[in-house]
Design a protein around this motif. Structure first.
Motif, PDB file in Angstrom:
ATOM      1  N   HIS A 166     -22.018  36.281 -29.474  1.00 49.54           N
ATOM      2  CA  HIS A 166     -22.686  35.562 -28.387  1.00 49.54           C
ATOM      3  C   HIS A 166     -23.433  36.532 -27.461  1.00 49.54           C
ATOM      4  O   HIS A 166     -24.601  36.329 -27.149  1.00 49.54           O
ATOM      5  N   CYS A 173     -26.444  24.838 -24.886  1.00 49.21           N
ATOM      6  CA  CYS A 173     -25.235  24.867 -24.062  1.00 49.21           C
ATOM      7  C   CYS A 173     -25.626  24.562 -22.615  1.00 49.21           C
ATOM      8  O   CYS A 173     -26.565  25.154 -22.079  1.00 49.21           O
ATOM      9  N   CYS A 216     -24.925  28.092 -20.551  1.00 48.76           N
ATOM     10  CA  CYS A 216     -25.682  29.341 -20.754  1.00 48.76           C
ATOM     11  C   CYS A 216     -27.003  29.136 -21.496  1.00 48.76           C
ATOM     12  O   CYS A 216     -27.798  30.069 -21.602  1.00 48.76           O
ATOM     13  N   CYS A 246     -21.099  25.795 -25.400  1.00 46.60           N
ATOM     14  CA  CYS A 246     -20.900  26.671 -26.564  1.00 46.60           C
ATOM     15  C   CYS A 246     -19.471  27.250 -26.571  1.00 46.60           C
ATOM     16  O   CYS A 246     -18.771  27.237 -25.552  1.00 46.60           O
ATOM     17  N   CYS A 290     -18.748  29.922 -23.862  1.00 48.59           N
ATOM     18  CA  CYS A 290     -18.577  29.428 -22.485  1.00 48.59           C
ATOM     19  C   CYS A 290     -17.243  28.689 -22.333  1.00 48.59           C
ATOM     20  O   CYS A 290     -16.613  28.752 -21.277  1.00 48.59           O
TER      21      CYS A 290
HETATM   22 ZN    ZN Z   1     -22.699  28.784 -23.443  1.00 49.22          ZN
END
Ligand code: ZN
Ligand code: AMP
Ligand code: FES
Length: 314
Positions: free
Chosen positions: A139, A277, A280, A289, A292
């Motif tokens: 990520h 998401c 983010c 996501c 997160c």
């Molecule tokens: Zn996220």
């Protein structure tokens, strides 16, 4: 032992290539292997901006060095994972390398910038530290590259890493993972391209590359990884390689050249169906996501680290 290329005294014997090399020809050999991987798998076009994920270990520092030597515009990204002194020391090696060669190193420190560390995240969600770490790295590499306008993320996975992962995926016949196992993953909406330019060089070659060029790297392995399956697969493949040099490379490259495409249909997520998401903005099949969600749970844990600079990347 004579160098295959120039006949001077050799310093290293590579049984897989049935060759020995002197210092300079060995460095040249490493550059050529990386150049060939980049060419064969169409990893990096001239002028592309590359973000090298550097852990402070031999592979990623050697990769950064080689990409610069080959003329690519490559900056670094170091993630402080909050794994005790291991993280403190690995960060020092990454910073010292960037300083010595006057290179740009971006840094994200999980405890300071995102409010949790890997051991704590793993405890909170009851998953293995390596699983949580892998999710966080994927990520954050992608997010940092997108934020700073890089086209490509390069990681230091070498031939030994890739063969060990392939071994695990094959033992389980995990077709989804086999479909994704390739030295280049193309960019799709919201994801930058990911490349593994060290796929043609082994762990021992990268350690030797650092030693002959005086590149200091962290020797210690991540304490969280001790005893994991991946290391056991590496040991098995090493004993096989000992008896038949070249077995590891044949296993990996015959898969990549001849078998990989047969698994293409098993890549499940249709990237066109992904949402964004709500926290983010990363592509995700759900509303929030996985990273997160992890961050929210880890930061809500009673003993979490207070956030000072949420989401910052220098
Ligand atoms: Zn996220
Ligand atoms: P590993 O998953 O630890 O075997 O690392 C594989 C690759 O991921 C390394 O060669 C690096 O390119 C990258 N990497 C691992 N740890 C970090 C880190 N803390 N910061 C940035 N990149 C990392
Ligand atoms: Fe990720 Fe060790 S580096 S758990």
């Amino acid at each position: 032992m004579r160098c295959r290329r120039c006949k001077a005294d050799a310093i290293i014997d590579l049984r897989r290539h049935n060759a020995a090399f002197c210092r300079d020809c060995f460095v040249h050999h490493c550059h050529e292997q990386v150049r060939r991987a980049i060419h064969d798998y169409e990893m990096i076009e001239p002028g592309a901006r590359v973000l090298v994920a550097v852990s402070g270990g031999k592979d990623s520092l050697a990769l950064w060095h080689i990409l610069r030597e080959l003329g690519y515009e490559a900056d670094g990204l170091y993630l402080g994972l909050g794994i005790g002194t291991y993280s403190d020391e690995s960060g020092d090696f990454a910073r010292a390398f960037a300083q010595r060669f006057d290179l740009t190193l971006h840094e994200i420190d999980l405890p300071a910038d995102l409010g949790f560390d890997i051991p704590e995240g793993a405890r909170t969600v009851r998953r293995s530290p390596c699983g949580v770490c892998g999710l966080s790295k994927r990520h954050l590499f992608n997010q940092a590259a997108s934020t700073h306008g890089y086209d490509i993320v390069a990681t230091g996975h070498n031939l030994d890493d890739e063969a060990a992962v392939l071994f695990g995926n094959t033992l389980r016949w995990d077709d989804e993972y086999l479909a994704r196992q390739f030295p280049v993953l193309p960019a799709t909406d919201g994801f930058v391209r990911k490349v593994k330019p060290l796929v043609r060089v082994g762990e021992r070659e990268m350690a030797a590359y650092c030693v002959v060029l005086g590149i200091d790297y962290i020797l210690e392995e991540c304490p969280m990884a001790v005893g994991n399956r991946h290391l056991a697969y590496k040991e098995l493949l090493n004993s096989l390689e000992e008896r038949s040099p070249g077995a590891k490379a044949a296993f990996l490259f015959n898969f990549l050249d001849r078998a990989h495409e047969r698994f293409a249909d098993a890549a499940v997520v249709d990237k066109d169906d992904l949402l964004r998401c709500t926290i983010c903005g990363s592509p995700t099949p759900g509303e929030v996501c996985a990273f997160c969600r992890l961050q929210a749970r880890a930061c809500a844990a009673p003993d979490s680290v207070p956030v000072t600079l949420r989401g910052a990347a220098s």
